[in-house]
Scaffold this motif. Structure first.
Motif, PDB file in Angstrom:
ATOM      1  N   TRP A 102       0.807  -1.256   0.099  1.00 28.43           N
ATOM      2  CA  TRP A 102       0.093  -0.083  -0.002  1.00 28.43           C
ATOM      3  C   TRP A 102       0.917   1.077   0.071  1.00 28.43           C
ATOM      4  CZ3 TRP A 102      -4.436   1.710  -1.252  1.00 28.43           C
ATOM      5  CH2 TRP A 102      -4.817   3.050  -0.847  1.00 28.43           C
ATOM      6  N   HIS A 103       1.676   1.565   0.818  1.00 31.09           N
ATOM      7  CA  HIS A 103       2.416   2.616   1.047  1.00 31.09           C
ATOM      8  C   HIS A 103       3.624   2.752  -0.262  1.00 31.09           C
ATOM      9  CE1 HIS A 103       5.063   5.719   2.597  1.00 31.09           C
ATOM     10  NE2 HIS A 103       6.127   4.894   2.362  1.00 31.09           N
ATOM     11  N   ASP A 104       4.018   1.700  -0.954  1.00 29.05           N
ATOM     12  CA  ASP A 104       4.648   2.029  -2.123  1.00 29.05           C
ATOM     13  C   ASP A 104       3.675   2.293  -3.083  1.00 29.05           C
ATOM     14  OD1 ASP A 104       6.906   1.016  -0.835  1.00 29.05           O
ATOM     15  OD2 ASP A 104       6.950  -1.161  -1.515  1.00 29.05           O
ATOM     16  N   TRP A 108       3.956   5.691  -5.332  1.00 27.62           N
ATOM     17  CA  TRP A 108       4.035   5.846  -6.698  1.00 27.62           C
ATOM     18  C   TRP A 108       3.066   6.606  -7.522  1.00 27.62           C
ATOM     19  CZ3 TRP A 108       0.254   4.398 -10.482  1.00 27.62           C
ATOM     20  CH2 TRP A 108       0.850   3.934 -11.881  1.00 27.62           C
ATOM     21  N   THR A 109       1.974   6.791  -6.968  1.00 26.28           N
ATOM     22  CA  THR A 109       1.103   7.767  -7.556  1.00 26.28           C
ATOM     23  C   THR A 109       1.313   9.382  -7.490  1.00 26.28           C
ATOM     24  OG1 THR A 109      -0.227   8.132  -5.220  1.00 26.28           O
ATOM     25  CG2 THR A 109      -0.906   6.435  -6.891  1.00 26.28           C
ATOM     26  N   LEU A 110       2.244   9.624  -6.389  1.00 29.23           N
ATOM     27  CA  LEU A 110       2.613  10.832  -6.232  1.00 29.23           C
ATOM     28  C   LEU A 110       3.666  11.142  -7.065  1.00 29.23           C
ATOM     29  CD1 LEU A 110       2.775  11.854  -2.340  1.00 29.23           C
ATOM     30  CD2 LEU A 110       1.260  12.684  -4.007  1.00 29.23           C
ATOM     31  N   ALA A 111       4.682  10.306  -7.230  1.00 28.69           N
ATOM     32  CA  ALA A 111       5.833  10.299  -8.011  1.00 28.69           C
ATOM     33  C   ALA A 111       5.256  10.500  -9.359  1.00 28.69           C
ATOM     34  CB  ALA A 111       6.643   9.203  -7.996  1.00 28.69           C
ATOM     35  N   HIS A 112       4.057   9.988  -9.872  1.00 28.49           N
ATOM     36  CA  HIS A 112       3.559  10.147 -11.156  1.00 28.49           C
ATOM     37  C   HIS A 112       2.752  11.447 -11.414  1.00 28.49           C
ATOM     38  CE1 HIS A 112       5.479   6.112 -11.518  1.00 28.49           C
ATOM     39  NE2 HIS A 112       5.312   6.307 -12.844  1.00 28.49           N
ATOM     40  N   MET A 114      -0.101  12.214  -9.372  1.00 27.04           N
ATOM     41  CA  MET A 114      -1.355  11.981  -9.335  1.00 27.04           C
ATOM     42  C   MET A 114      -1.506  12.011  -7.604  1.00 27.04           C
ATOM     43  SD  MET A 114      -2.078   9.249 -11.954  1.00 27.04           S
ATOM     44  CE  MET A 114      -0.682   8.106 -11.266  1.00 27.04           C
ATOM     45  N   PRO A 115      -1.863  13.205  -6.958  1.00 25.99           N
ATOM     46  CA  PRO A 115      -2.186  13.363  -5.486  1.00 25.99           C
ATOM     47  C   PRO A 115      -3.555  12.734  -5.207  1.00 25.99           C
ATOM     48  CG  PRO A 115      -2.400  15.605  -6.364  1.00 25.99           C
ATOM     49  CD  PRO A 115      -1.708  14.437  -7.678  1.00 25.99           C
ATOM     50  N   GLY A 116      -3.767  12.586  -3.763  1.00 27.69           N
ATOM     51  CA  GLY A 116      -5.183  12.182  -3.523  1.00 27.69           C
ATOM     52  C   GLY A 116      -5.058  11.095  -2.247  1.00 27.69           C
ATOM     53  N   LEU A 117      -3.838  10.356  -2.503  1.00 28.12           N
ATOM     54  CA  LEU A 117      -3.803   9.268  -1.235  1.00 28.12           C
ATOM     55  C   LEU A 117      -2.707   9.628  -0.008  1.00 28.12           C
ATOM     56  CD1 LEU A 117      -3.876   5.975  -3.699  1.00 28.12           C
ATOM     57  CD2 LEU A 117      -5.726   7.197  -2.262  1.00 28.12           C
ATOM     58  N   GLU A 118      -2.117  10.605  -0.374  1.00 27.51           N
ATOM     59  CA  GLU A 118      -0.898  10.956   0.718  1.00 27.51           C
ATOM     60  C   GLU A 118      -1.484  11.181   2.157  1.00 27.51           C
ATOM     61  OE1 GLU A 118      -3.487  14.594  -0.443  1.00 27.51           O
ATOM     62  OE2 GLU A 118      -2.056  12.993  -1.977  1.00 27.51           O
ATOM     63  N   ASN A 119      -2.612  11.377   2.434  1.00 34.46           N
ATOM     64  CA  ASN A 119      -2.996  11.141   3.972  1.00 34.46           C
ATOM     65  C   ASN A 119      -2.836   9.709   4.497  1.00 34.46           C
ATOM     66  OD1 ASN A 119      -4.092  13.855   2.941  1.00 34.46           O
ATOM     67  ND2 ASN A 119      -4.618  13.964   5.171  1.00 34.46           N
ATOM     68  N   ILE A 123       0.542   3.421   5.848  1.00 33.97           N
ATOM     69  CA  ILE A 123      -0.377   2.426   6.542  1.00 33.97           C
ATOM     70  C   ILE A 123       0.217   0.910   6.121  1.00 33.97           C
ATOM     71  CG2 ILE A 123      -2.621   1.315   6.321  1.00 33.97           C
ATOM     72  CD1 ILE A 123      -3.787   4.149   6.202  1.00 33.97           C
ATOM     73  N   PRO A 124       0.356   0.016   7.040  1.00 33.07           N
ATOM     74  CA  PRO A 124       0.769  -1.283   6.466  1.00 33.07           C
ATOM     75  C   PRO A 124      -0.165  -2.024   5.980  1.00 33.07           C
ATOM     76  CG  PRO A 124       0.425  -1.403   8.911  1.00 33.07           C
ATOM     77  CD  PRO A 124       0.235   0.272   8.449  1.00 33.07           C
ATOM     78  N   GLY A 125       0.282  -3.019   5.031  1.00 34.82           N
ATOM     79  CA  GLY A 125      -0.610  -3.668   4.278  1.00 34.82           C
ATOM     80  C   GLY A 125      -0.519  -3.461   2.882  1.00 34.82           C
ATOM     81  N   THR A 126      -1.710  -4.302   2.021  1.00 39.73           N
ATOM     82  CA  THR A 126      -1.371  -4.397   0.673  1.00 39.73           C
ATOM     83  C   THR A 126      -2.649  -3.713   0.116  1.00 39.73           C
ATOM     84  OG1 THR A 126      -2.807  -6.399   0.916  1.00 39.73           O
ATOM     85  CG2 THR A 126      -0.356  -6.683   0.467  1.00 39.73           C
ATOM     86  N   VAL A 127      -2.817  -3.432  -1.241  1.00 35.11           N
ATOM     87  CA  VAL A 127      -3.976  -2.671  -1.834  1.00 35.11           C
ATOM     88  C   VAL A 127      -4.938  -3.521  -1.819  1.00 35.11           C
ATOM     89  CG1 VAL A 127      -4.597  -2.019  -3.982  1.00 35.11           C
ATOM     90  CG2 VAL A 127      -2.423  -1.311  -3.343  1.00 35.11           C
ATOM     91  N   GLY A 128      -4.965  -4.999  -1.830  1.00 40.31           N
ATOM     92  CA  GLY A 128      -6.355  -5.697  -1.881  1.00 40.31           C
ATOM     93  C   GLY A 128      -6.874  -5.744  -0.543  1.00 40.31           C
TER      94      GLY A 128
END
Length: 344
Positions: A102-104, A108-112, A114-119, A123-128
């Motif tokens: 999840w954190h990676d 990645w979204t910020l590096a590209h 595309m903000p919106g998930l920065e808050n 958080i540990p864990g996976t996207v799924g």
């Protein structure tokens, strides 16, 4: 995640789940199988080797307490990949495989651009796992950026799509946590990231850092969130934990007024619907639990909302500690705490 070196769909016997739960419990599964594609997930329904067996879908294991060995097959999700799959005038649509960290992914979204998930950084864990818990932090819930997810129904092998309404997101809650547990394997999640970005900087830790930064952008909020979480929360790779162990309880306004009269220092947050959210960590701290332990399970000494494995703790010990905390909070405040992780 760091998977053992075995091919997908090979059935492993007597498999340690130590690396698949952030508490670091060395529970074992009777069998385990790695699933690294949607096709492999669909094929499970026709796999005669596992017919009739209880099935446990595991990603990063950041929201589970394993209190015993699992007498079934652990399905270890290994579906990776992330990409921009579309856009419109208002947002980018970004899809990530269920096994993406999840954190990676947030990074990645910020590096590209595309903000919106920065808050929701760090958080540990996976996207799924994110939609199951409807993860949230620092004034943002994942459900606000959610577009849809793709899953496989384990009993039939059918591919199913869930939109926001079908997921029925609530506070640290969803359809998958209430009714879909064990029925579906989430394979990927699609997010809608707004092109017209507005900051979420209401929480004190973020607001202070955001105002002090020369950059008033999403990266500044990301940096503030990461710094705050590293200061307050233990790294699960060195001290086993599942992040916040209890939900912040909600009570109605009249109950809050009565509680405030006897506890004037209570930490609370008014909600748009008239309810009041209480800070569970404050309640636990006032009951004297910060830093205390039951055998090898303990309350973290910097954040009372986090229970930790000091080394060699069992899931049963963590649950025993959690129940003792709940008992004391209920006795003093008349408020019942609810655990966030799933207990197995």
């Amino acid at each position: 995640m760091n998977f053992p070196n075995f091919p997908h769909r090979m059935l492993q016997e007597d498999y340690s789940l130590l690396r698949h739960n952030t508490f670091g419990f060395d529970a074992r599964a009777r069998y385990a199988m790695r699933i690294d594609s949607v096709e492999a997930a669909c094929a499970l329904a026709d796999d005669k080797r596992i017919h009739g067996m209880p099935q446990l879908v595991l990603g990063g294991g950041s929201n589970i307490v394993l209190t015993r060995n699992f007498d079934g097959v652990a399905l270890i999700v290994g579906i990776a990949g992330k990409s921009v799959i579309g856009e419109d005038g208002g947002a980018w649509l970004v899809e990530a495989g269920a096994d993406e960290n999840w954190h990676d992914f947030v990074t990645w979204t910020l590096a590209h651009g595309m903000p919106g998930l920065e808050n929701l950084a760090l958080i540990p864990g996976t996207v799924g796992a994110a939609p199951i818990q409807n993860i949230g932090a620092y004034g943002l819930e994942m459900g606000e950026r959610f577009e849809r997810l793709h899953a496989v129904e384990l009993a039939t092998g059918a591919r199913v799509a869930f939109d926001r309404a079908t997921c029925a997101f609530g506070y640290r809650d969803s359809f998958f946590k209430r009714k879909g547990r064990g029925r579906f394997m989430i394979t990927s999640v699609v997010f809608r990231l707004p092109k017209r970005w507005t900051p979420r900087a209401d929480y004190a830790d973020v607001a202070r850092a955001f105002e002090a930064s020369a950059k008033h952008d999403a990266q500044a909020i990301f940096d503030a969130v990461v710094a705050a979480r590293r200061t307050k929360l233990p790294d699960w790779t060195t001290l086993g934990n599942a992040g916040s162990f209890f939900k912040n309880p909600m009570i109605d306004a009249s109950a809050f007024d009565a509680l405030k009269a006897s506890e004037p220092g209570i930490v609370s947050y008014a909600q748009p619907d008239g309810h009041v959210k209480l800070a569970a960590g404050w309640l636990i701290d006032q009951c004297g639990w910060k830093g205390r332990s039951i055998r090898n399970a303990a309350v973290h000494d910097r954040q009372a909302l986090v229970l930790v494995n000091r080394g060699g703790a069992t899931g049963a010990q963590v649950i025993e500690l959690a129940e003792a905390i709940k008992h004391d909070v209920l006795n003093r405040f008349g408020v019942e705490l609810e655990m966030e992780p799933v207990c197995l």
